[in-house]
Structures are given as C-alpha cells and as structure tokens.
Design a protein around this motif. Sequence first.
Motif, PDB file in Angstrom:
ATOM      1  N   ASP A  40       0.368 -22.766  10.162  1.00 34.08           N
ATOM      2  CA  ASP A  40       1.951 -22.931  10.723  1.00 34.08           C
ATOM      3  C   ASP A  40       2.320 -21.932  11.167  1.00 34.08           C
ATOM      4  O   ASP A  40       2.534 -20.586  10.655  1.00 34.08           O
ATOM      5  CB  ASP A  40       2.433 -23.221   9.170  1.00 34.08           C
ATOM      6  N   GLU A  41       2.629 -21.886  12.712  1.00 31.14           N
ATOM      7  CA  GLU A  41       3.101 -20.625  13.243  1.00 31.14           C
ATOM      8  C   GLU A  41       4.376 -20.207  12.975  1.00 31.14           C
ATOM      9  O   GLU A  41       4.376 -18.948  12.820  1.00 31.14           O
ATOM     10  CB  GLU A  41       3.185 -21.101  14.938  1.00 31.14           C
ATOM     11  N   ALA A  42       5.226 -20.799  12.357  1.00 30.45           N
ATOM     12  CA  ALA A  42       6.608 -20.291  11.758  1.00 30.45           C
ATOM     13  C   ALA A  42       6.406 -19.268  10.611  1.00 30.45           C
ATOM     14  O   ALA A  42       6.900 -18.272  10.645  1.00 30.45           O
ATOM     15  CB  ALA A  42       7.585 -21.235  11.587  1.00 30.45           C
ATOM     16  N   LEU A  43       5.332 -19.819   9.862  1.00 32.39           N
ATOM     17  CA  LEU A  43       5.081 -19.029   8.585  1.00 32.39           C
ATOM     18  C   LEU A  43       4.141 -17.702   9.039  1.00 32.39           C
ATOM     19  O   LEU A  43       4.442 -16.699   8.515  1.00 32.39           O
ATOM     20  CB  LEU A  43       4.413 -19.948   7.460  1.00 32.39           C
ATOM     21  N   ALA A  44       3.502 -18.158   9.836  1.00 39.42           N
ATOM     22  CA  ALA A  44       2.686 -16.898  10.473  1.00 39.42           C
ATOM     23  C   ALA A  44       3.519 -15.917  11.111  1.00 39.42           C
ATOM     24  O   ALA A  44       3.283 -14.613  10.722  1.00 39.42           O
ATOM     25  CB  ALA A  44       1.465 -17.463  11.431  1.00 39.42           C
ATOM     26  N   ARG A  45       4.712 -16.184  11.716  1.00 46.82           N
ATOM     27  CA  ARG A  45       5.354 -15.457  12.302  1.00 46.82           C
ATOM     28  C   ARG A  45       6.254 -14.345  11.360  1.00 46.82           C
ATOM     29  O   ARG A  45       6.163 -13.167  11.239  1.00 46.82           O
ATOM     30  CB  ARG A  45       6.477 -15.951  13.443  1.00 46.82           C
ATOM     31  N   LEU A  46       6.575 -15.038  10.167  1.00 43.79           N
ATOM     32  CA  LEU A  46       7.176 -14.613   9.070  1.00 43.79           C
ATOM     33  C   LEU A  46       6.349 -13.531   8.269  1.00 43.79           C
ATOM     34  O   LEU A  46       6.831 -12.287   7.846  1.00 43.79           O
ATOM     35  CB  LEU A  46       7.649 -15.524   8.046  1.00 43.79           C
ATOM     36  N   ASP A  47       5.198 -13.935   8.196  1.00 47.17           N
ATOM     37  CA  ASP A  47       4.228 -13.049   7.664  1.00 47.17           C
ATOM     38  C   ASP A  47       3.655 -11.752   8.401  1.00 47.17           C
ATOM     39  O   ASP A  47       4.062 -10.795   7.832  1.00 47.17           O
ATOM     40  CB  ASP A  47       2.538 -13.744   7.517  1.00 47.17           C
ATOM     41  N   ARG A  48       3.873 -11.882   9.548  1.00 47.05           N
ATOM     42  CA  ARG A  48       3.631 -10.859  10.619  1.00 47.05           C
ATOM     43  C   ARG A  48       5.070  -9.904  10.400  1.00 47.05           C
ATOM     44  O   ARG A  48       4.927  -8.535  10.257  1.00 47.05           O
ATOM     45  CB  ARG A  48       3.662 -10.927  12.225  1.00 47.05           C
ATOM     46  N   LEU A  49       6.119 -10.548  10.364  1.00 45.15           N
ATOM     47  CA  LEU A  49       7.375  -9.803  10.339  1.00 45.15           C
ATOM     48  C   LEU A  49       7.703  -9.073   8.790  1.00 45.15           C
ATOM     49  O   LEU A  49       7.874  -7.822   8.860  1.00 45.15           O
ATOM     50  CB  LEU A  49       8.695 -10.840  10.253  1.00 45.15           C
ATOM     51  N   VAL A  50       7.050  -9.537   7.612  1.00 42.07           N
ATOM     52  CA  VAL A  50       7.223  -8.837   6.653  1.00 42.07           C
ATOM     53  C   VAL A  50       6.155  -7.728   6.523  1.00 42.07           C
ATOM     54  O   VAL A  50       6.186  -6.686   5.934  1.00 42.07           O
ATOM     55  CB  VAL A  50       6.760  -9.904   5.381  1.00 42.07           C
ATOM     56  N   ALA A  51       5.017  -8.119   7.189  1.00 38.76           N
ATOM     57  CA  ALA A  51       3.980  -6.835   7.414  1.00 38.76           C
ATOM     58  C   ALA A  51       4.414  -5.736   8.108  1.00 38.76           C
ATOM     59  O   ALA A  51       4.333  -4.528   7.736  1.00 38.76           O
ATOM     60  CB  ALA A  51       2.659  -7.657   7.982  1.00 38.76           C
ATOM     61  N   GLU A  52       5.173  -6.078   9.005  1.00 34.18           N
ATOM     62  CA  GLU A  52       6.018  -5.022   9.870  1.00 34.18           C
ATOM     63  C   GLU A  52       6.938  -4.396   9.138  1.00 34.18           C
ATOM     64  O   GLU A  52       7.063  -2.864   9.081  1.00 34.18           O
ATOM     65  CB  GLU A  52       6.513  -5.432  11.161  1.00 34.18           C
ATOM     66  N   ARG A  53       7.353  -4.904   8.345  1.00 34.39           N
ATOM     67  CA  ARG A  53       8.479  -4.235   7.544  1.00 34.39           C
ATOM     68  C   ARG A  53       8.098  -3.374   6.236  1.00 34.39           C
ATOM     69  O   ARG A  53       8.371  -2.337   6.148  1.00 34.39           O
ATOM     70  CB  ARG A  53       9.663  -5.413   6.560  1.00 34.39           C
ATOM     71  N   PHE A  54       6.895  -3.909   5.932  1.00 30.62           N
ATOM     72  CA  PHE A  54       5.986  -3.075   4.753  1.00 30.62           C
ATOM     73  C   PHE A  54       5.570  -1.694   5.408  1.00 30.62           C
ATOM     74  O   PHE A  54       5.901  -0.716   4.835  1.00 30.62           O
ATOM     75  CB  PHE A  54       5.101  -3.950   4.420  1.00 30.62           C
ATOM     76  N   ASP A  55       5.088  -2.117   6.744  1.00 33.50           N
ATOM     77  CA  ASP A  55       4.304  -0.617   7.107  1.00 33.50           C
ATOM     78  C   ASP A  55       5.746   0.284   7.493  1.00 33.50           C
ATOM     79  O   ASP A  55       5.698   1.386   7.276  1.00 33.50           O
ATOM     80  CB  ASP A  55       3.919  -1.018   8.545  1.00 33.50           C
ATOM     81  N   ALA A  56       6.757  -0.290   8.083  1.00 29.82           N
ATOM     82  CA  ALA A  56       8.020   0.564   8.019  1.00 29.82           C
ATOM     83  C   ALA A  56       8.493   1.340   6.842  1.00 29.82           C
ATOM     84  O   ALA A  56       8.795   2.511   6.854  1.00 29.82           O
ATOM     85  CB  ALA A  56       9.166  -0.132   8.791  1.00 29.82           C
ATOM     86  N   ALA A  57       8.399   0.354   5.777  1.00 27.45           N
ATOM     87  CA  ALA A  57       8.770   0.876   4.474  1.00 27.45           C
ATOM     88  C   ALA A  57       7.874   2.316   4.226  1.00 27.45           C
ATOM     89  O   ALA A  57       8.313   3.137   3.466  1.00 27.45           O
ATOM     90  CB  ALA A  57       8.846  -0.063   3.580  1.00 27.45           C
ATOM     91  N   LEU A  58       6.718   1.833   4.389  1.00 23.49           N
ATOM     92  CA  LEU A  58       5.776   2.974   3.967  1.00 23.49           C
ATOM     93  C   LEU A  58       6.103   4.212   4.663  1.00 23.49           C
ATOM     94  O   LEU A  58       5.660   5.506   4.207  1.00 23.49           O
ATOM     95  CB  LEU A  58       4.234   2.594   4.349  1.00 23.49           C
ATOM     96  N   ASP A  59       6.280   4.502   5.937  1.00 22.40           N
ATOM     97  CA  ASP A  59       6.584   5.460   6.876  1.00 22.40           C
ATOM     98  C   ASP A  59       7.964   5.941   6.202  1.00 22.40           C
ATOM     99  O   ASP A  59       7.794   7.156   6.303  1.00 22.40           O
ATOM    100  CB  ASP A  59       7.156   4.994   8.385  1.00 22.40           C
ATOM    101  N   VAL A  60       8.980   5.273   5.755  1.00 22.03           N
ATOM    102  CA  VAL A  60      10.097   6.000   5.110  1.00 22.03           C
ATOM    103  C   VAL A  60       9.520   6.591   3.785  1.00 22.03           C
ATOM    104  O   VAL A  60       9.986   7.824   3.596  1.00 22.03           O
ATOM    105  CB  VAL A  60      11.264   4.814   4.652  1.00 22.03           C
ATOM    106  N   VAL A  61       8.864   6.066   3.040  1.00 20.91           N
ATOM    107  CA  VAL A  61       8.318   6.638   1.736  1.00 20.91           C
ATOM    108  C   VAL A  61       7.580   7.815   2.044  1.00 20.91           C
ATOM    109  O   VAL A  61       7.704   8.804   1.280  1.00 20.91           O
ATOM    110  CB  VAL A  61       7.335   5.638   0.932  1.00 20.91           C
ATOM    111  N   ARG A  62       6.679   7.928   3.009  1.00 23.85           N
ATOM    112  CA  ARG A  62       5.942   9.015   3.167  1.00 23.85           C
ATOM    113  C   ARG A  62       6.642  10.046   3.642  1.00 23.85           C
ATOM    114  O   ARG A  62       6.118  11.106   3.802  1.00 23.85           O
ATOM    115  CB  ARG A  62       4.979   8.747   4.194  1.00 23.85           C
ATOM    116  N   GLY A  63       7.840   9.896   4.175  1.00 23.26           N
ATOM    117  CA  GLY A  63       8.981  11.065   4.696  1.00 23.26           C
ATOM    118  C   GLY A  63       9.530  11.622   3.774  1.00 23.26           C
ATOM    119  O   GLY A  63      10.461  12.544   3.856  1.00 23.26           O
ATOM    120  N   LEU A  64       9.601  10.993   2.448  1.00 17.78           N
ATOM    121  CA  LEU A  64      10.258  11.537   1.384  1.00 17.78           C
ATOM    122  C   LEU A  64      10.341  13.135   1.106  1.00 17.78           C
ATOM    123  O   LEU A  64       8.784  13.497   1.096  1.00 17.78           O
ATOM    124  CB  LEU A  64      10.285  10.816  -0.086  1.00 17.78           C
ATOM    125  N   GLU A  65      11.207  13.891   0.656  1.00 17.22           N
ATOM    126  CA  GLU A  65      10.737  15.016   0.395  1.00 17.22           C
ATOM    127  C   GLU A  65      10.124  15.524  -0.912  1.00 17.22           C
ATOM    128  O   GLU A  65       9.299  16.340  -1.077  1.00 17.22           O
ATOM    129  CB  GLU A  65      12.284  15.983   0.381  1.00 17.22           C
TER     130      GLU A  65
END
Length: 204
Positions: A40-65
């Motif tokens: 399902d391409e629509a669900l696959a797109r959402l999966d990629r979106l959440v994976a990108e959000r998770f990576d972005a959240a990891l970047d934020v976490v790794r930058g915590l003081e």
Amino acid sequence: MKWVFFAGLAALGSAALAQTAPSFDCSKASTSAEELICTDEALARLDRLVAERFDAALDVVRGLESGSASAEDDLRAYQRGWIAGRDDCWKAQDLAACVKDSYLRRDGELVATWLLETPIGIAYWSCNGDPANEVVTYFFATERPSVRFERGDSIDAGALVPTGSGSRYEGSFGRSIWIKGEEATYREPDPDGASYQCVLARKE
C-alpha cells in the motif's frame, strides 16, 4: 554503451522504488501490518514519514545538554512499543484503517513531543479560577492535527479526535482537552482523571 543505458535505468528504478517503499525491508516483513504496508503506497509513505520524524527526534535527543543517553534509550524503547502496538492492528476489524491511525498519531506525537515543527499557535489556559493552575497547549499542523500539553513539569502529546462541537484532543492515559471558543475542559491523565474548567488567558 548499452550497459551504461541499462545501468541508468536500473538506478532510476531503484530511486523510484525508494520513493514508494516503506522504511523497512519488505523481504523481512513478518506481520500482517508490515505485509499490508509493503503493498500500500499510502501506508508506505506514512511509514517513511514516521521514520524521518524518529530520526529527527533522535537528533534532538542527542543534542541535549544532559541525560541524552537515557533519553535516547527511552525514545528507542517507546518506538519499539509503538511498532508492537501498530502490529497489533491485526486484531482490528479494519487493518488498514488501524495502521493508518497508528501512523498519524505517532507522527503527531513525535512532532509535538520533540518540537520538530514550529507550532501554528500556543494557548495558555487558566483553570478552576486560579491563574497559577495553568495548562499550555501548542498546536501543530501535522497530517492529523496534534497538540503538546504542558502542565507543571509534565509534557504530553495528543491528537485531534472527532467531536460534535469544538475541538477535542486526546493524549496519553486519558489526558484530554476539549476546546470551545475561549473555554476548555481539561482532564488529567489516569489514575487521577480530575477535570478542570479553563479559560483562555492568552495566546500566541
């Protein structure tokens, strides 16, 4: 030169596949939810979106003081728990609807919790007639509108849910806010579950 031509076609095909495939390897799909996402391409797109959000959240976490290692462990554990919950959609009457809902909620949770986007508005609520009893809500224009709750030291994220009037956002463990104009009913998470009548103090 034919091999160059065919190599180019193969590269284009791989790029196109990357734009439609989910973030995980479909050859290793092991649950009904994963198998559905792979078709399902629509669900696959959402999966990629959440994976990108998770990576972005990891970047934020790794930058915590401070506390970044512990926060990253917690984030990864929560993500694993969310994946397990998504995979439990096989129990739902409508597998596709359940999987989609899971992705939309997780997208909003990651954005609101880690402030991955600029909020479209911030509202400060004074509850039960006491200005010190304040709830702050940050609103985000994610695919399913989401909210960040701040009350005291607690932070939570919620998603917009259907309601007959006003705007109702539901967070974790029963936390919610039901907004009608410049008034709102705020509910604390379980086990307290206390409800407060709030008025808009200011907004940004």
